[in-house]
Enzyme design. Structure first.
Site, PDB file in Angstrom:
ATOM      1  N   LYS A 117      60.262  11.819  -1.050  1.00 37.18           N
ATOM      2  CA  LYS A 117      60.892  12.301  -2.284  1.00 37.18           C
ATOM      3  C   LYS A 117      60.109  13.484  -2.848  1.00 37.18           C
ATOM      4  O   LYS A 117      60.677  14.513  -3.196  1.00 37.18           O
ATOM      5  CB  LYS A 117      60.873  11.132  -3.277  1.00 37.18           C
ATOM      6  CG  LYS A 117      61.869  11.219  -4.380  1.00 37.18           C
ATOM      7  CD  LYS A 117      61.840   9.951  -5.209  1.00 37.18           C
ATOM      8  CE  LYS A 117      62.482   8.772  -4.513  1.00 37.18           C
ATOM      9  NZ  LYS A 117      62.599   7.583  -5.359  1.00 37.18           N
ATOM     10  N   LYS A 169      53.219   3.403  -4.642  1.00 44.11           N
ATOM     11  CA  LYS A 169      54.047   2.495  -5.456  1.00 44.11           C
ATOM     12  C   LYS A 169      53.209   1.280  -5.816  1.00 44.11           C
ATOM     13  O   LYS A 169      52.312   0.884  -5.049  1.00 44.11           O
ATOM     14  CB  LYS A 169      55.276   2.037  -4.653  1.00 44.11           C
ATOM     15  CG  LYS A 169      56.413   1.599  -5.532  1.00 44.11           C
ATOM     16  CD  LYS A 169      57.171   2.796  -6.075  1.00 44.11           C
ATOM     17  CE  LYS A 169      58.332   2.403  -6.936  1.00 44.11           C
ATOM     18  NZ  LYS A 169      59.132   3.585  -7.306  1.00 44.11           N
ATOM     19  N   HIS A 173      48.154  10.335   2.057  1.00 50.09           N
ATOM     20  CA  HIS A 173      47.089  11.107   1.410  1.00 50.09           C
ATOM     21  C   HIS A 173      47.134  12.576   1.825  1.00 50.09           C
ATOM     22  O   HIS A 173      46.143  13.281   1.675  1.00 50.09           O
ATOM     23  CB  HIS A 173      45.723  10.507   1.769  1.00 50.09           C
ATOM     24  CG  HIS A 173      45.506   9.131   1.212  1.00 50.09           C
ATOM     25  ND1 HIS A 173      44.691   8.192   1.789  1.00 50.09           N
ATOM     26  CD2 HIS A 173      46.026   8.526   0.113  1.00 50.09           C
ATOM     27  CE1 HIS A 173      44.692   7.076   1.077  1.00 50.09           C
ATOM     28  NE2 HIS A 173      45.509   7.253   0.061  1.00 50.09           N
ATOM     29  N   HIS A 174      48.270  13.019   2.369  1.00 45.41           N
ATOM     30  CA  HIS A 174      48.290  14.433   2.808  1.00 45.41           C
ATOM     31  C   HIS A 174      48.190  15.367   1.618  1.00 45.41           C
ATOM     32  O   HIS A 174      47.789  16.513   1.749  1.00 45.41           O
ATOM     33  CB  HIS A 174      49.555  14.732   3.635  1.00 45.41           C
ATOM     34  CG  HIS A 174      50.802  14.882   2.816  1.00 45.41           C
ATOM     35  ND1 HIS A 174      51.424  13.800   2.218  1.00 45.41           N
ATOM     36  CD2 HIS A 174      51.532  15.965   2.484  1.00 45.41           C
ATOM     37  CE1 HIS A 174      52.484  14.236   1.552  1.00 45.41           C
ATOM     38  NE2 HIS A 174      52.571  15.534   1.693  1.00 45.41           N
ATOM     39  N   ARG A 175      48.585  14.867   0.434  1.00 45.61           N
ATOM     40  CA  ARG A 175      48.368  15.603  -0.820  1.00 45.61           C
ATOM     41  C   ARG A 175      47.859  14.610  -1.858  1.00 45.61           C
ATOM     42  O   ARG A 175      48.270  13.445  -1.853  1.00 45.61           O
ATOM     43  CB  ARG A 175      49.666  16.227  -1.317  1.00 45.61           C
ATOM     44  CG  ARG A 175      50.129  17.343  -0.417  1.00 45.61           C
ATOM     45  CD  ARG A 175      50.734  18.456  -1.208  1.00 45.61           C
ATOM     46  NE  ARG A 175      51.011  19.558  -0.308  1.00 45.61           N
ATOM     47  CZ  ARG A 175      51.667  20.644  -0.656  1.00 45.61           C
ATOM     48  NH1 ARG A 175      52.128  20.766  -1.877  1.00 45.61           N
ATOM     49  NH2 ARG A 175      51.867  21.614   0.194  1.00 45.61           N
ATOM     50  N   ASP A 191      59.527  19.417  -3.735  1.00 51.06           N
ATOM     51  CA  ASP A 191      58.330  20.256  -3.871  1.00 51.06           C
ATOM     52  C   ASP A 191      57.420  19.836  -5.018  1.00 51.06           C
ATOM     53  O   ASP A 191      56.964  20.672  -5.804  1.00 51.06           O
ATOM     54  CB  ASP A 191      58.723  21.736  -4.030  1.00 51.06           C
ATOM     55  CG  ASP A 191      59.304  22.301  -2.744  1.00 51.06           C
ATOM     56  OD1 ASP A 191      58.826  21.904  -1.665  1.00 51.06           O
ATOM     57  OD2 ASP A 191      60.257  23.096  -2.818  1.00 51.06           O
TER      58      ASP A 191
END
Ligand code: NAD
Length: 473
Positions: free
Chosen positions: A92, A104, A62-64, A97
């Site tokens: 990936k 998944k 969940h960092h992004r 970026d």
């Protein structure tokens, strides 16, 4: 390799790369660990019976946000497999970026044992389960196709999400990617993973020094290729490599067997032949190997081997018989970690899945952006550019007194369509990421493979995000 070994293999790759980063142990642990695992069993009416379907959605990081990753339909699905694949998605995305965390999904079924109607019921119910637990949404978690699923399933997911949430969420179309183009999809998504694989191979082959080490000449043109799996990724990799790269494909493997012809096999004709006969076997001019011997495809002599089916195809059992000089991992996890070490020792170049098949998620990112902007790429600037280029051509004609032909004019003074922009964005992404990874490989003494370099690249980028929160040192 059992499924837990696949997950362990991914964790081993992480640990190996982490040693080159000097990061705090707590931070490394946070990056490595799966943040959320959702396991469901739901009932679906099949004929006169009720079948209980086992399914998963794993959000690795969940960092992004949102998190992002495909949904796989296969009888081999297990929790560990979905965790491994979600983990790979995080790295990936970081490598190319794409600003998402990894995720998944997996549904444990054999898709071809069900009718279209039954698959639709399973897909819609799975989606409803994800909605119930807030495991899907344009800002939460955005699925895409993977093994056993395609645009059709994505359209069902989108429609189900719309039905439940469309009234509240203006960006509902961004809840899933890989949709058909007439259902808010994007041109170029179906071919994207294969096209990205092609760009990655082409870039690797363009570096003379790296090719020389393997006794190969610079450039992709004329290289021989063997492909395992003629599904979405394998067929597009093959078609684009042959048509745009001048590659000679000499072998194919599918569930029904394998074929080999050192003189080359035209992939378009082979696909048409398979459509007509239901099999690649007995393709004119090629030597056929029956189903029981299909794994021999991995052992054919060639420059570039492209596993594009499933994980765990090169193991300690067959590694010594692999003859390819470059292995391009179009599939996820086709080489296990033990076999990888042996291949590296032998100087085989491995283009790792975590980089090479990132074209799909890259174009999914473009599709998601298109859905959020509610506008097709190129709509605003196409005509403007066309006019500006035409003015430029006319100015050159006027100043030089030379007339430029209509054909040349139409090539030069053309505004970009959505497909042009998608391909251009994908090419840029794959080329930049390749050189970033190669630079890390060459900068770190002791590093001897692109996979570890790619993992180092990912870990450093993700750690930056966490460090900027001020939680970790
Ligand atoms: P797909 O279902 O379209 O194709 C897979 C093909 O492999 C099928 O034609 C199947 O018959 C064949 N196959 C299965 N077992 C085989 C065997 N033992 N030998 C030879 N062929 C076999 O799936 P896909 O979307 O092309 O995915 C293939 C791989 O690529 C998977 O590992 C997937 O995770 C990975 N991948 C897919 C995408 C994507 O955008 N579709 C993106 C990234 C990675």
């Amino acid at each position: 390799m059992s499924k837990s070994k696949f997950f362990q293999s991914v964790q081993n790759y992480f640990d190996k790369a982490a040693r080159y980063t000097n990061l705090d142990d707590g931070l490394l642990h946070q990056i490595k660990t799966c943040n959320a695992v959702y396991r469901i069993n739901f009932p679906v009416k099949i004929g006169n019976q009720v079948k209980v379907v086992e399914a998963y959605r794993v959000q690795h990081s969940h960092h992004r946000n949102p998190t992002k990753g495909g949904i796989r339909y296969s009888r081999h699905v297990t929790q560990e497999e979905v965790m491994a694949l979600a983990t790979l998605m995080t790295y990936k995305c970081a490598i190319v970026d794409v600003p998402f965390g990894g995720a998944k999904g997996g549904v444990k079924i054999t898709p071809w044992e069900y009718t279209g109607d039954e698959l639709e019921r399973i897909t819609r119910r799975y989606t409803a389960e994800l909605i119930k637990r807030n495991f899907i949404g344009p800002a939460i978690d955005v699925p895409a196709p993977d093994y056993g699923t395609g645009a059709r399933e994505m359209a069902w997911i989108y429609d189900t999400y719309q039905t439940f949430k469309g009234g509240d969420v203006i960006d509902a179309a961004g809840c899933v990617t890989g949709k058909p183009t007439n259902q808010n999809g994007i041109r170029g998504r179906t071919e994207a993973t294969g096209r990205g694989v092609f760009y990655g191979i082409r870039e690797a082959c363009s570096i003379e020094e790296d090719m020389k080490k393997r006794g190969l000449s610079k450039g992709i043109e004329g290289k021989t290729m063997v492909i395992q799996g003629l599904g979405n990724v394998g067929s597009h990799t093959g078609m684009i490599s042959q048509d745009e790269g001048g590659v000679k494909i000499i072998g194919f493997g599918e569930v029904e067997g394998a074929i080999y012809d050192p003189n080359g096999i035209d992939i378009h004709q082979l696909l048409a032949f398979r459509k007509e006969t239901g099999s690649i076997l007995n393709y004119p001019g090629a030597k056929s190997f029956p189903k029981e011997e299909r794994d021999i495809v991995m052992e054919f002599e060639c420059d570039i081997l492209v596993p594009a089916a499933l994980e765990d195809q090169i193991t300690m059992e067959n590694v010594d018989r692999i003859k390819a000089k470059i292995i391009a991992e179009a599939a996820n996890g086709p080489i296990n970690s033990g076999a990888q070490e042996k291949l590296i020792e032998r100087g085989v170049m491995i283009l790792p899945d975590v980089y090479l098949n990132a074209g799909g998620v890259t174009v999914s990112y473009f599709e998601w952006l298109k859905n959020l902007s509610h506008m097709r790429f190129g709509r605003m600037e196409k005509r403007f550019n066309q006019r500006a280029f035409t003015n430029l051509v006319e100015l050159v004609e006027e100043k030089t007194g030379k007339i430029i032909g209509d054909r040349e004019k139409s090539v030069v003074a053309r505004g970009a369509d959505e497909i042009d922009l998608v391909r251009s964005g994908l090419e840029e992404t794959m080329v930049v990421a390749y050189h970033q990874t190669r630079e890390i490989l060459n900068m770190n003494g002791g590093l001897n493979d692109l996979r570890t370099a790619a993992f180092v690249n990912a870990i450093l980028k993700i750690s930056n995000d966490y460090q900027s929160l001020g939680i970790f040192p």
